[in-house]
Design a protein around this motif. Sequence first.
Motif, PDB file in Angstrom:
ATOM      1  N   ALA A 180       0.828  -1.208   0.000  1.00 33.17           N
ATOM      2  CA  ALA A 180       0.000   0.000   0.000  1.00 33.17           C
ATOM      3  C   ALA A 180       0.863   1.259   0.000  1.00 33.17           C
ATOM      4  O   ALA A 180       0.594   2.215  -0.749  1.00 33.17           O
ATOM      5  N   TYR A 181       1.901   1.284   0.827  1.00 28.64           N
ATOM      6  CA  TYR A 181       2.807   2.433   0.817  1.00 28.64           C
ATOM      7  C   TYR A 181       3.477   2.581  -0.552  1.00 28.64           C
ATOM      8  O   TYR A 181       3.631   3.700  -1.069  1.00 28.64           O
ATOM      9  N   ALA A 182       3.880   1.451  -1.131  1.00 22.76           N
ATOM     10  CA  ALA A 182       4.569   1.492  -2.417  1.00 22.76           C
ATOM     11  C   ALA A 182       3.665   2.033  -3.524  1.00 22.76           C
ATOM     12  O   ALA A 182       4.102   2.833  -4.367  1.00 22.76           O
ATOM     13  N   GLU A 183       2.409   1.612  -3.536  1.00 20.45           N
ATOM     14  CA  GLU A 183       1.482   2.093  -4.556  1.00 20.45           C
ATOM     15  C   GLU A 183       1.219   3.591  -4.396  1.00 20.45           C
ATOM     16  O   GLU A 183       1.167   4.337  -5.385  1.00 20.45           O
ATOM     17  N   GLY A 184       1.050   4.037  -3.154  1.00 19.12           N
ATOM     18  CA  GLY A 184       0.842   5.460  -2.916  1.00 19.12           C
ATOM     19  C   GLY A 184       2.042   6.281  -3.324  1.00 19.12           C
ATOM     20  O   GLY A 184       1.902   7.372  -3.924  1.00 19.12           O
ATOM     21  N   TRP A 185       3.231   5.772  -3.021  1.00 17.71           N
ATOM     22  CA  TRP A 185       4.457   6.476  -3.399  1.00 17.71           C
ATOM     23  C   TRP A 185       4.569   6.608  -4.922  1.00 17.71           C
ATOM     24  O   TRP A 185       4.891   7.683  -5.441  1.00 17.71           O
ATOM     25  N   GLU A 186       4.263   5.528  -5.644  1.00 19.75           N
ATOM     26  CA  GLU A 186       4.384   5.593  -7.102  1.00 19.75           C
ATOM     27  C   GLU A 186       3.410   6.611  -7.690  1.00 19.75           C
ATOM     28  O   GLU A 186       3.759   7.379  -8.595  1.00 19.75           O
ATOM     29  N   LEU A 187       2.178   6.638  -7.174  1.00 18.15           N
ATOM     30  CA  LEU A 187       1.193   7.589  -7.706  1.00 18.15           C
ATOM     31  C   LEU A 187       1.629   9.032  -7.446  1.00 18.15           C
ATOM     32  O   LEU A 187       1.507   9.901  -8.325  1.00 18.15           O
TER      33      LEU A 187
END
Length: 309
Positions: A180-187
């Motif tokens: 979840a953190y990784a997806e938010g960071w990419e966006l």
Amino acid sequence: MASIQLGLIGLGKMGGNMRERLRKAGITVVGYDRDPTRSDVDSLVELVDRLESPRTVWVMVPAGEATHSVIDQLSALLKPGDIVVDGGNSRWTDDEKHAKLLHARGIGFVDAGVSGGVWGLQNGYALMVGGDKEHIQWLEPIFDALKPEGPYGFVHAGRVGAGHFAKMVHNGIEYAIMQAYAEGWELLEKVDFVDNVREVFRSWQDGTVIRSWLLDLAVNALDEDEHLEKLRGYAEDSGEGRWTVQAAIDNAVPMPAVAAALFARFSSRQEDSPQMKMVAALRNQFGGHAVELERPEAGKTAKTAEKAG
């Protein structure tokens, strides 16, 4: 009162730090590792001979064949009344087999899920254990020395297998949170009107419902490499994620977040994934796990266990 003694097999990233933390607590630790520069003794035979009866031996070696081999050897070396603790990341289905093998020789068995990674020496280790109550009580001074200060960080989760099962579920949840953190960071990185993604992450560290130690470690990683440009978007899975999903299937428990996070790890092996840069950075931060560094000038990647900074 005689000094508490423990034999500790496996002195890698976690085992070595556990030995140091235990010794600081006044516990006598005799350590064995295949690497002679880490080891206190030359063999398992010598380790057992150095301990007073009843002996306690804690195994911290890789899950699977390495653990099977060590426990098989200990079953022949130890005596009735001794106790073996498996503190590695063994699959819970192996615990019953090990307990049965040792019980036939009068030797106790406790499975211990251990969390804390490379930070455990400083912060303490969260311990989830399974086994008979009398064995857990006997080991209490060792658990107290390893766990964090305060009322939390230790649980007698149930009978043999419960400790490793609880640790497996813990790691499955860890997969989902990191994803979840990784997806938010990419966006955030993708859009051109957010100028400072690192500081957005930092702003979440206090006063938000998603603050956590993993978030703190994400900020550490971004401080070392603001856009994670030095990392390749590749992340291994250590096994527990797969086991968690399989257990969910076996018990008809829906776990879409954990399953999706596991499958995202698989996708990272097909092409360079921005999300997996963050997952790789987090795994390196909390556990010292190897990361693959980008080397554009050579067109290749290099694997290192050092923090990329």
